[in-house]
Design an enzyme around this catalytic site. Sequence first.
Site, PDB file in Angstrom:
ATOM      1  N   LYS A 106       0.821  -1.180  -0.081  1.00 16.92           N
ATOM      2  CA  LYS A 106       0.058  -0.099   0.158  1.00 16.92           C
ATOM      3  C   LYS A 106       0.869   1.314   0.057  1.00 16.92           C
ATOM      4  CE  LYS A 106      -4.348   1.262   2.023  1.00 16.92           C
ATOM      5  NZ  LYS A 106      -5.177   0.949   3.352  1.00 16.92           N
TER       6      LYS A 106
HETATM    7  O1  G3P Z   1      -7.462   1.879   5.246  1.00 15.93           O
HETATM    8  C1  G3P Z   1      -8.095   3.174   4.551  1.00 15.93           C
HETATM    9  C2  G3P Z   1      -9.495   3.406   5.084  1.00 15.93           C
HETATM   10  O2  G3P Z   1     -10.368   2.612   5.041  1.00 15.93           O
HETATM   11  C3  G3P Z   1      -9.550   4.501   6.379  1.00 15.93           C
HETATM   12  O3  G3P Z   1     -10.836   4.592   6.815  1.00 15.93           O
HETATM   13  O4  G3P Z   1     -12.386   5.193   8.430  1.00 15.93           O
HETATM   14  O5  G3P Z   1      -9.888   5.836   8.756  1.00 15.93           O
HETATM   15  O6  G3P Z   1     -11.377   7.052   7.180  1.00 15.93           O
HETATM   16  P1  G3P Z   1     -11.250   5.977   7.863  1.00 15.93           P
END
Ligand code: G3P
Length: 224
Positions: A84
Amino acid sequence: MKLFLDTGDVEEVKKAAEWGVIDGVTTNPTLIAKSGKGFRETVLKICELVPGGAISAEVVATDYDTMLKEALEIASWHDQIVVKVPLIEPGVRLVSTLTERGIRTNVTLVFTVTQAMLAAKAGATFISNFVGRVDDISGDGMEAVAATVEMVESYGFESEVLVASVRHPQHVVQALAVRAHIATMPFGVIQQLFKHPLTDSGLKRFLDDWNKAGLSIFEGAGVA
Ligand code: G3P
């Protein structure tokens, strides 16, 4: 649409894997830090729990040379790992390099279709388009996802569009509507996908009627 779990919590992966509907797992530095365990051991355990699944593990450097070293290290841990990489200039350069070397990548922190285009051109395997964080600031996160799916399909890019930063089932409904290839979400959101009050009341009625009638599936079983 493929369903990924967004977590660094091995116990959550274990439970979700048992359902047999999880195609992969995404992690990020925040989720790994929250797990309280080592990065490598966590990612390897997740690979074991989701055999054949794509498991995303993120680099943390922001300069190209260090990012490359980190990416090669992470990719060497297991063939299920997808590296990633954040959508920054050295990140896109790194994705081009890793693509040439046959290493799969997940480009993260993508918010616009033009960022997604750069990721696609560099050969990203997955483009992680964040929706919740845009909605949080009164935007419409799904707009960029729709445009990105359209861009990838109409130009014939090989990248898959991964809806990330999913906060609730309605995001999953929208991801399906725009024909996203993948959605990744926290364990709690996947659990919410099972729920419907009519499922619960319907099941209760079936079982009450069955039990009242004193029936058994195994009645007479084993009798020749
Ligand atoms: O891993 C990336 C993403 O899904 C993060 O989500 O909830 O931290 O905006 P969030």
